[in-house]
Design a protein around this motif. Structure first.
Motif, PDB file in Angstrom:
ATOM      1  N   TRP A 262       0.714  -1.267  -0.014  1.00  0.00           N
ATOM      2  CA  TRP A 262       0.080   0.121  -0.118  1.00  0.00           C
ATOM      3  C   TRP A 262       0.860   1.168   0.135  1.00  0.00           C
ATOM      4  N   GLN A 263       2.202   0.982  -0.053  1.00  0.00           N
ATOM      5  CA  GLN A 263       3.201   2.294  -0.070  1.00  0.00           C
ATOM      6  C   GLN A 263       4.355   2.147  -0.624  1.00  0.00           C
ATOM      7  N   ILE A 264       5.080   2.984  -0.828  1.00  0.00           N
ATOM      8  CA  ILE A 264       6.514   3.073  -1.358  1.00  0.00           C
ATOM      9  C   ILE A 264       7.418   2.250  -0.407  1.00  0.00           C
ATOM     10  N   PRO A 265       7.506   2.570   0.718  1.00  0.00           N
ATOM     11  CA  PRO A 265       8.549   1.999   1.584  1.00  0.00           C
ATOM     12  C   PRO A 265       7.996   0.485   1.883  1.00  0.00           C
ATOM     13  N   LEU A 266       9.080  -0.527   2.066  1.00  0.00           N
ATOM     14  CA  LEU A 266       8.905  -1.696   2.568  1.00  0.00           C
ATOM     15  C   LEU A 266       8.140  -1.877   4.072  1.00  0.00           C
ATOM     16  N   GLY A 267       8.815  -1.305   4.995  1.00  0.00           N
ATOM     17  CA  GLY A 267       8.562  -1.441   6.331  1.00  0.00           C
ATOM     18  C   GLY A 267       7.557  -0.457   6.921  1.00  0.00           C
ATOM     19  N   ARG A 268       7.076  -0.381   7.799  1.00  0.00           N
ATOM     20  CA  ARG A 268       6.189   0.681   8.691  1.00  0.00           C
ATOM     21  C   ARG A 268       6.124   0.309  10.011  1.00  0.00           C
ATOM     22  N   ARG A 269       6.109   1.665  10.714  1.00  0.00           N
ATOM     23  CA  ARG A 269       6.152   1.498  12.252  1.00  0.00           C
ATOM     24  C   ARG A 269       4.567   0.934  12.665  1.00  0.00           C
ATOM     25  N   PHE A 270       4.882   0.805  13.962  1.00  0.00           N
ATOM     26  CA  PHE A 270       3.581   0.085  14.713  1.00  0.00           C
ATOM     27  C   PHE A 270       2.533   1.431  15.203  1.00  0.00           C
ATOM     28  N   ARG A 271       2.359   2.307  14.017  1.00  0.00           N
ATOM     29  CA  ARG A 271       1.666   3.502  14.492  1.00  0.00           C
ATOM     30  C   ARG A 271       0.123   3.604  14.919  1.00  0.00           C
ATOM     31  N   ALA A 272      -0.418   2.331  14.835  1.00  0.00           N
ATOM     32  CA  ALA A 272      -1.824   1.939  15.183  1.00  0.00           C
ATOM     33  C   ALA A 272      -1.794   1.905  16.612  1.00  0.00           C
ATOM     34  N   LEU A 273      -0.993   1.722  17.221  1.00  0.00           N
ATOM     35  CA  LEU A 273      -0.881   1.412  18.610  1.00  0.00           C
ATOM     36  C   LEU A 273      -1.054   2.700  19.447  1.00  0.00           C
ATOM     37  N   LYS A 274      -0.480   3.737  18.841  1.00  0.00           N
ATOM     38  CA  LYS A 274      -0.514   4.791  19.678  1.00  0.00           C
ATOM     39  C   LYS A 274      -2.009   5.434  19.413  1.00  0.00           C
ATOM     40  N   LEU A 275      -2.442   5.436  18.184  1.00  0.00           N
ATOM     41  CA  LEU A 275      -3.839   5.749  18.048  1.00  0.00           C
ATOM     42  C   LEU A 275      -5.071   4.845  18.719  1.00  0.00           C
ATOM     43  N   TRP A 276      -4.771   3.773  18.898  1.00  0.00           N
ATOM     44  CA  TRP A 276      -5.481   2.890  19.737  1.00  0.00           C
ATOM     45  C   TRP A 276      -5.508   3.201  21.384  1.00  0.00           C
ATOM     46  N   PHE A 277      -4.288   3.503  21.675  1.00  0.00           N
ATOM     47  CA  PHE A 277      -4.206   3.971  23.048  1.00  0.00           C
ATOM     48  C   PHE A 277      -4.819   5.427  23.331  1.00  0.00           C
ATOM     49  N   VAL A 278      -4.739   6.098  22.301  1.00  0.00           N
ATOM     50  CA  VAL A 278      -5.296   7.431  22.534  1.00  0.00           C
ATOM     51  C   VAL A 278      -7.027   7.374  22.713  1.00  0.00           C
ATOM     52  N   LEU A 279      -7.299   6.518  21.488  1.00  0.00           N
ATOM     53  CA  LEU A 279      -8.910   6.289  21.289  1.00  0.00           C
ATOM     54  C   LEU A 279      -9.480   5.731  22.757  1.00  0.00           C
ATOM     55  N   ARG A 280      -8.636   4.930  23.288  1.00  0.00           N
ATOM     56  CA  ARG A 280      -9.250   4.140  24.606  1.00  0.00           C
ATOM     57  C   ARG A 280      -9.028   5.116  25.804  1.00  0.00           C
ATOM     58  N   LEU A 281      -7.883   5.605  25.723  1.00  0.00           N
ATOM     59  CA  LEU A 281      -7.787   6.360  27.128  1.00  0.00           C
ATOM     60  C   LEU A 281      -8.308   7.713  27.140  1.00  0.00           C
ATOM     61  N   TYR A 282      -8.764   8.475  26.147  1.00  0.00           N
ATOM     62  CA  TYR A 282      -9.496   9.837  26.192  1.00  0.00           C
ATOM     63  C   TYR A 282     -10.933   9.190  25.758  1.00  0.00           C
ATOM     64  N   GLY A 283     -11.279   8.357  25.023  1.00  0.00           N
ATOM     65  CA  GLY A 283     -12.823   8.174  24.957  1.00  0.00           C
ATOM     66  C   GLY A 283     -13.188   9.193  23.464  1.00  0.00           C
ATOM     67  N   ILE A 284     -14.090   8.961  22.866  1.00  0.00           N
ATOM     68  CA  ILE A 284     -14.759   9.742  22.018  1.00  0.00           C
ATOM     69  C   ILE A 284     -15.460  11.190  22.636  1.00  0.00           C
ATOM     70  N   GLU A 285     -15.782  11.124  23.614  1.00  0.00           N
ATOM     71  CA  GLU A 285     -16.330  12.374  24.244  1.00  0.00           C
ATOM     72  C   GLU A 285     -15.108  13.379  24.635  1.00  0.00           C
ATOM     73  N   ASN A 286     -14.134  12.792  25.159  1.00  0.00           N
ATOM     74  CA  ASN A 286     -13.106  13.819  25.561  1.00  0.00           C
ATOM     75  C   ASN A 286     -12.227  14.157  24.318  1.00  0.00           C
ATOM     76  N   LEU A 287     -12.102  13.402  23.005  1.00  0.00           N
ATOM     77  CA  LEU A 287     -11.578  13.850  21.903  1.00  0.00           C
ATOM     78  C   LEU A 287     -12.496  15.032  21.328  1.00  0.00           C
ATOM     79  N   GLN A 288     -13.769  14.768  21.355  1.00  0.00           N
ATOM     80  CA  GLN A 288     -14.589  15.878  20.941  1.00  0.00           C
ATOM     81  C   GLN A 288     -14.563  17.154  21.600  1.00  0.00           C
ATOM     82  N   ALA A 289     -14.578  16.962  22.886  1.00  0.00           N
ATOM     83  CA  ALA A 289     -14.347  18.075  23.759  1.00  0.00           C
ATOM     84  C   ALA A 289     -13.216  19.092  23.389  1.00  0.00           C
ATOM     85  N   HIS A 290     -11.868  18.199  23.107  1.00  0.00           N
ATOM     86  CA  HIS A 290     -10.980  18.920  22.726  1.00  0.00           C
ATOM     87  C   HIS A 290     -11.024  19.713  21.608  1.00  0.00           C
TER      88      HIS A 290
END
Length: 398
Positions: A262-290
Motif C-alpha cells: 500500500w506504500q512506497i517503503p517496505l517497512g512501517r512503524r506500529f503507528r496504530a498502537l498509539k492511535l488505539w491507546f489514545v482512542l481508549r484512554l481519552y474516549g470519543i467524548e474527550n476527543l470531541q471536547a478537545h
C-alpha cells in the motif's frame, strides 16, 4: 489523562518493556494466530468514555502480543536486523513529548507527488470564498481532453493549509466520477474535527471520494507521525506497488491486507498502537471536547480581532484557525508579523491568497486555555500599536 496518571502508566510501561526484552527468548518467535484473530478481541467502535490505563495494559498481552513477530528474539534470523536499545527507546519517549515536526513552511505534498510521478500538474482557481468548485473542475477536464491529455487525479481539500477553506466536494466528486478521474480528499488538519457530528456537514459528497486522508497527529492528540488513509478500492494501489521477491513470500498471502503493497517503503512503524491507546484512554467524548474547545478559542480570538476596527478577518473561522490582517498594505502586515515574532512571546506564520498577505493564528496546544487567547491578542494589539506608531512617525518626518 493528566500528569499523575501518565507517570503511573509510564512507569508501568517501562517495567513491562524491560521485562519483555529481558525475557524475549522465552517467547515463540512467530505467532500462531490466523489473520483476523483481532476482530473478536476488540470492539467495533471506539469507547465513548475513557477507559483505565490498567485495562489497556492488560490488553497488551491479551490483544497485541499474540500477533507480534518478535524481531528482537535471539532466535529471529530472517531478513536483516532492526535496531533496538534502551537509550533509543528512552529517546523515542522524549521525541514523542517534544513532538515537533521538522519542516519549513515551503510544504507542498501534491506538487511534489506530481514531480515524483513525472506528470503534468495543474492548479485550479478557487472562488471568492477560496473553495474549488465543480464547474471549474469540469472546465479544466474538458480543456485537458481537448488538448490530448488524460486527466486522472484530482485533489479536493477539506480545510486548506492557507485558510482552512473547504472545497465543494459535493460538486467536485461527481465530476471526477463522471470522467473516471480519481478523487482524493485531503483533510489532513480538519479531518479530526469530523469526530464531532456538528462538523460533518463539511464532508458533504464524501461518498464520491476514491481516497481520504487525515492526520491524527495534527489534532487528535496522537504524536507525530500518524496519518490515516482510507481507500475505496485498495486494489489499484496494491497492483501499483506489488513486488513479491521470494524472501518476502509467506503462508498467509492474500488472507489479510499486506500493507507493504500500500506504500512506497517496505517497512512501517506500529503507528496504530498509539492511535488505539489514545482512542481508549481519552474516549470519543474527550476527543470531541478537545476539538470543540480549540474551535471555541478561535472564535474568541476572532471576536477580539473584530472588536478592533484596525483589523479585518480573512475568510470564515470554521475550525481552530483565524486568518486576520491589519487594514492596509501587504508590507504593513509583513512588518506586523515580523514585530510579533520578534517580540518572542508568541509565534505565527503568514499566508497569501490572491496576492493578499495575512497572518494565521492557529490554536495548536492541548494546554491552551481561554486566557491564552487574551495574552495572544494583547501581543498582537501591542505589536500593531508599535508598527502603526512607527508608520505615523515615518510619514510625519516625510
Amino acid at each position: 489523562m493528566e500528569a499523575p496518571e501518565f507517570k503511573e502508566f509510564a512507569k508501568e510501561m517501562v517495567d513491562y518493556i524491560a521485562n519483555y526484552l529481558e525475557n524475549i527468548r522465552e517467547r515463540r518467535v512467530l505467532p500462531t494466530v490466523q489473520p483476523g484473530y483481532l476482530r473478536p478481541l476488540i470492539p467495533g467502535e471506539a469507547p465513548q468514555k475513557p477507559e483505565s490505563w490498567q485495562d489497556v495494559m492488560a490488553d497488551v498481552e491479551r490483544v497485541v502480543m499474540p500477533g507480534v513477530t518478535h524481531w528482537h528474539s535471539p532466535r529471529f534470523h530472517a531478513y536483516f536486523p532492526t535496531a533496538n536499545s534502551y537509550p533509543a527507546i528512552v529517546a523515542d519517549m522524549l521525541s514523542g513529548a517534544i513532538a515537533c515536526i521538522g519542516f519549513t513552511w515551503a510544504h507542498s505534498a501534491v506538487e511534489r507527488a506530481g514531480l515524483l510521478g513525472g506528470v503534468k500538474l495543474r492548479s485550479l482557481k478557487a472562488d471568492g470564498m477560496n473553495r474549488l468548485r465543480g464547474e471549474t473542475v469540469e472546465a479544466a477536464i474538458r480543456e485537458d481532453l481537448a488538448a490530448g491529455l488524460i486527466p486522472f487525479y484530482i485533489v479536493a481539500t477539506l480545510g486548506t493549509t492557507s485558510s482552512c477553506a473547504f472545497d465543494c466536494l459535493d460538486e467536485i466528486g461527481p465530476v471526477g466520477n463522471r470522467h473516471n478521474v480519481w478523487v482524493h480528499v485531503d483533510a489532513a488538519y480538519a479531518g479530526s474535527a469530523f469526530i464531532c457530528p456538528e462538523y460533518r456537514y463539511l464532508m458533504k459528497g464524501i461518498e464520491t471520494a476514491d481516497s481520504f486522508n487525515f492526520n491524527p497527529h495534527k489534532w487528535m492528540l496522537v504524536n507525530f507521525d500518524c496519518s490515516a488513509m482510507w481507500l475505496k478500492d485498495p486494489r489499484w494501489v496494491v497492483d501499483a506497488f506489488n513486488v513479491d521477491p521470494l524472501y518476502l513470500k509467506h503462508d498467509m498471502q492474500g488472507s489479510a491486507p499486506d500493507y507493504r503493497h500500500w506504500q512506497i517503503p517496505l517497512g512501517r512503524r506500529f503507528r496504530a498502537l498509539k492511535l488505539w491507546f489514545v482512542l481508549r484512554l481519552y474516549g470519543i467524548e474527550n476527543l470531541q471536547a478537545h476539538i470543540r474547545r480549540h474551535c471555541g478559542f478561535a472564535k474568541k480570538f476572532e471576536a477580539l480581532c473584530r472588536a478592533d476596527d484596525r483589523f479585518e478577518i480573512v475568510g470564515d473561522v470554521t475550525m481552530g484557525l483565524v486568518c486576520f490582517r491589519l487594514k492596509g498594505s501587504n508590507e504593513l502586515n509583513d512588518t506586523l508579523l515580523k514585530r510579533i515574532n520578534g517580540r518572542g512571546k508568541i509565534h505565527m506564520v503568514p499566508s497569501k491568497i490572491n496576492e493578499v498577505f495575512f497572518l494565521r493564528m492557529a490554536v495548536c496546544s492541548r494546554f491552551t486555555v481561554s486566557e491564552d487567547m487574551d495574552f495572544t491578542w494583547k501581543e498582537v494589539a501591542e505589536a500593531a500599536d508599535e508598527v502603526l506608531s512607527d508608520k505615523k512617525m515615518k510619514n510625519g518626518h516625510a
